[in-house]
Structure formats: structure tokens, C-alpha cells
Design a protein around this motif. Structure first.
Motif: not given
Length: 471
Positions: A279, A282, A311-312, A314
């Protein structure tokens, strides 16, 4: 180091009549020897007139003199190499031997030995012409657990006409020691027989029925080229070797291969690369390698990818540049959070029949049959931006995933390998099958894919390192 042709001819002449010339043969045996090498302290004399096996710490040399005095075994195998030969040291890499191919071209051969010690060996036989490999024997694994008694290990191969060198290797797939003794090289003595001819005809008919470019093949010429193989051993299935010899005669065979039907794998967990994640600012960087062979590792492969994508919610960069393939449905399961549910791609054969790959909320289906299950996913209402890094290292199953990602992601990098084919497994015998290229991939929009998948942005110099970088 090989025994030269002249020496072999001299020995052949001296044994033309074993009954009358045997004293001369024994004299030749006493006088013929190999000088010591740096890894052998003493000279090794020929124990039999028609054979010599010399192993040293860096390689193994096997040479033989012809077989006028060799006794054919009851099953038709004629011995060409010796028994009681020195075995290579466990640290020798590889366990190898080189034989004059001109003596074996156009024949079936068998290499065998008694193996001692815990090991997992594959005996391999390859035919070469001017340094290029023309043939390979179908390998037979010879695994021995600690405490087991010695066992026989062998491989049978067809040496096609034109071969000038035969290379034999005993590949130890483990770190455990192994010792070979009673090493034998044999050639099958026998003419064509009806059963092998029928097997060849059946093989060609089945391949012709499925092969995508069957109309471009001169099948009578192919049958004539393979006809000498019908002089096959009666105690060995010739079909795997016939199928392997067929492949170079077909115009497009890049994705075709003779494979073990068993899904058992010798991979250990540490040998199986799993998806890796990072990561940065972002943005997620997810690298998907080729899929593991061991079915038990499929769940770990999918979970590693899904854990990364959790984990995200986006932007994601998906790196497929070092993914040589494997199981397409497993790769789609791993990337499922990035894909819309429903049809992902289809495999279409030359006759127009198609098989669909469909993604559900917790499974991947092929032709309506569940292939892989995983924990139900929670998809975000808004699709996340996805960039996919492509290159020639993305092949086969990796390209199937790229087809599924069409319209869902931006492709960056270089064209893929171009193995965008539909393939069917054609069983050959109890152990082996032939993967036949039967058609092509088709994306969810109905476009047929025949060849490499090209990026939206072709960046030839895109850095390919273990550390993810921004595209």
C-alpha cells in the motif's frame, strides 16, 4: 567426454562373431580404459566389452560399444549399457550421461537403474540434433521415502531419426541423497505391430477432431512421419511419446503439451509463490504470480489476494507481468473483488461450442460447475480505479484474467504472450493426457481473442522489479 565413433566401430568388428572372437574381445576389454579425472583416483576399466559408465562429481558420462554379444531380454529389450556401474555421488549435479545418438536414432530406448536412498528422482531422456532438442521421454517419478528398500526407476523414450546425441539425466528434485546402481540403457528390438498402429490412428483421429487448425494439417504426411513409432515396446504405452512427437508437426502448438493427469504436486508450501501486496499513498499494488499446482494451496492463493484488496477500497494496480499461467479460474477467483459478477469470458472451439466462466458472489463456475469457492464478498457501490500491468510474462491463465478485466481496467505495459486459446485435455493412458488447442477465448462482449492482449498504453521500458512502482 565421449568414446569416438572409430572406437565403437573397432569394438563392433571385434565382436561380430562372439563364439570365434571372444578371446580377442576379452583382450580388448583388458586394454581399453579411461584415464582418471580430477574426481576419480583410479582408472576405470571396461567390465563389459559393450559398455562403459563413468560418473564424476560434475557430470556423468555414459558411452557404449555395440551389442553383437549383448543378450536380448525376454521382453525384447536389448542391453546396451552396463550393470554394476559406479553410481554418482549424491552431490553430483546433474546425474547426467551422453550417448552417441546415431546409434539410437529411429528406436525406442529405456534407461533404468536401481535407486537407493530417500529421494524423488525423475529419469529424463532427451534427443538432440546440433544442440536443439527434438524429443523427450515422458518422465516417470521415482520417489523413495526414508527407510524404503531400493526400487527400480526407468523412463522409456522414442529417439527420432536425425538425432545425433542422446542426453540422459536423473533429476533429483529434493535435497535428499540418492545413489544409482545397476544403470542400464536398452533398445527395443521388434517391428511394427497392429496394436500400436491402431493406437496411432486413434490418436490422430481424436486430435484431428479437436485441434483448432486441423484443416491446415496434411494428416497423411503426419501419419507417415509417425509410422516408425509403431515398432513400440509391448510393455509400455506408446501414446504419450506419439503425442509428444506429433506436436512439432502441427502448425500451431505453443499451448499444447503432454501432461500428467494426476494433480498431485511435489511443491512444498515455501515453493509456492503467493500474491504479494503493498500500500503506497492510498493505492494498492497487488502482484499475482502463476497459480500453484498443489490444489491444497488454492485457498491460500485466493485469500492472500483478497486480504490485500480488503486493505483499501480505492485505486488498485494489478501486476500481471510475472504470471506465466496455471489455472484461469483460480486467477479469476483471486481477482474477484475487482470484477463484476456474471459472465467473465468464454472458451469457444472450432465447431462453435462454448463453455462459459461465470463469477458469482462466492464462487467461480466453469460450464456451470463450481471450480472454486471463497468467502462472500462485499463490493463497494462505486467501482474502484484499476490499472493492470501487462507484459510477455503474462501467459495463458493470466491472459484469461486480462480478458475478464477488459472494460474494467486500464492496461499498461507491453503485449502479453499470446496464448489466448481454449484447450481440452485428451486422455492418453492412465498417467498422461495431451492438452489440445481446440479454440479461442471470447470476452463478455462477444469478441474473439486470437493472439496477444495489447495494452492501452504501450510502455516498452516499464520497469519490472520485485518492488511495485507507480505506472
Amino acid at each position: 567426454m565421449n568414446i569416438d565413433r572409430a572406437t565403437l566401430e573397432d569394438v563392433r568388428e571385434s565382436t561380430a562373431n562372439c563364439g570365434q572372437r571372444l578371446p580377442d574381445a576379452r583382450k580388448a576389454q583388458r586394454e581399453f580404459h579411461m584415464p582418471a579425472t580430477s574426481s576419480l583416483d583410479a582408472k576405470l576399466r571396461l567390465r563389459r566389452l559393450q559398455q562403459l559408465v563413468v560418473f564424476n562429481a560434475s557430470a556423468a558420462l555414459l558411452a557404449f560399444a555395440s551389442t553383437a554379444c549383448g543378450a536380448a531380454t525376454t521382453d525384447g529389450w536389448q542391453s546396451l549399457s552396463g550393470r554394476g556401474a559406479p553410481a554418482p555421488n549424491a552431490e553430483a549435479d546433474p546425474y547426467a550421461a551422453t550417448v552417441d545418438g546415431a546409434q539410437l536414432a529411429g528406436h525406442w530406448v529405456r534407461i533404468s537403474a536401481t535407486v537407493e536412498g530417500p529421494a524423488d528422482l525423475l529419469p529424463l531422456v532427451h534427443g538432440f540434433r546440433e544442440g536443439s532438442r527434438l524429443s523427450s521421454a515422458t518422465p516417470r517419478a521415482c520417489a523413495i521415502a526414508a527407510g524404503q528398500a531400493p526400487r527400480e526407476c526407468s523412463a522409456v523414450g522414442w529417439i527420432p531419426p536425425g538425432v545425433d546425441e542422446v542426453r540422459i539425466r536423473w533429476w533429483n528434485r529434493t535435497a535428499s541423497p540418492a545413489h544409482l546402481r545397476d544403470v542400464r540403457l536398452e533398445v527395443w528390438q521388434g517391428g511394427p505391430h497392429a496394436e500400436a498402429a491402431a493406437q496411432l490412428n486413434d490418436l490422430l483421429a481424436r486430435v484431428r477432431d479437436r485441434y483448432a487448425w486441423a484443416a491446415d494439417v496434411d494428416w497423411p504426411a503426419v501419419a507417415a512421419a509417425l509410422a516408425p513409432m509403431t515398432a513400440a515396446p509391448s510393455d509400455e504405452s506408446p501414446l504419450p511419446q506419439m503425442a509428444a512427437a506429433l506436436l512439432p508437426l502441427l502448425p500451431r502448438h505453443e499451448h499444447m503439451a503432454v501432461r500428467h493427469l494426476s494433480k498431485e504436486s511435489t511443491e512444498s508450501p515455501s515453493d509456492v509463490p503467493l500474491p504479494s501486496c503493498r500500500l503506497l499513498g492510498g493505492r494498492l499494488f497487488l502482484r499475482l504470480p502463476g497459480t500453484p499446482d498443489a490444489p491444497a494451496r488454492a485457498g491460500a492463493y485466493v485469500e492472500a489476494a483478497h486480504a490485500c484488496l480488503r486493505r483499501s477500497s480505492w485505486a488498485v494496480t494489478l501486476d500481471l507481468r510475472e504470471s506465466p499461467g496455471g489455472d484461469a479460474q483460480l486467477m479469476i477467483a483471486a481477482a474477484a473483488p475487482l470484477l463484476p459478477p456474471g459472465l467473465q469470458l468464454s472458451y469457444v472451439n472450432a465447431g462453435g461450442k462454448s463453455v462459459d466462466v461465470v463469477l458469482d458472489n462466492d464462487r467461480v463456475l466453469l460450464g456451470g460447475q463450481t471450480q472454486y469457492r471463497f468467502a462472500p464478498m462485499r463490493r463497494s457501490a462505486k467501482a474502484r480505479p484499476v490499472a493492470v500491468l501487462l507484459g510477455p510474462g503474462c501467459a495463458s491463465a493470466c491472459e484469461a484474467l486480462a480478458v475478464a478485466l477488459r472494460g474494467q481496467a486500464r492496461f499498461i505495459g507491453q503485449p502479453t504472450a499470446g496464448l489466448t486459446t481454449a484447450n481440452e485435455m485428451l486422455p492418453l493412458d492412465a498417467d498422461f493426457g495431451l492438452m489440445v488447442t481446440s479454440g479461442w477465448m471470447r470476452d463478455r462482449a462477444g469478441n474473439t481473442i486470437d493472439g496477444p492482449i495489447r495494452p492501452d498504453a504501450d510502455i516498452a521500458g516499464l520497469r519490472n522489479s520485485r518492488q511495485p512502482s507507480r505506472p
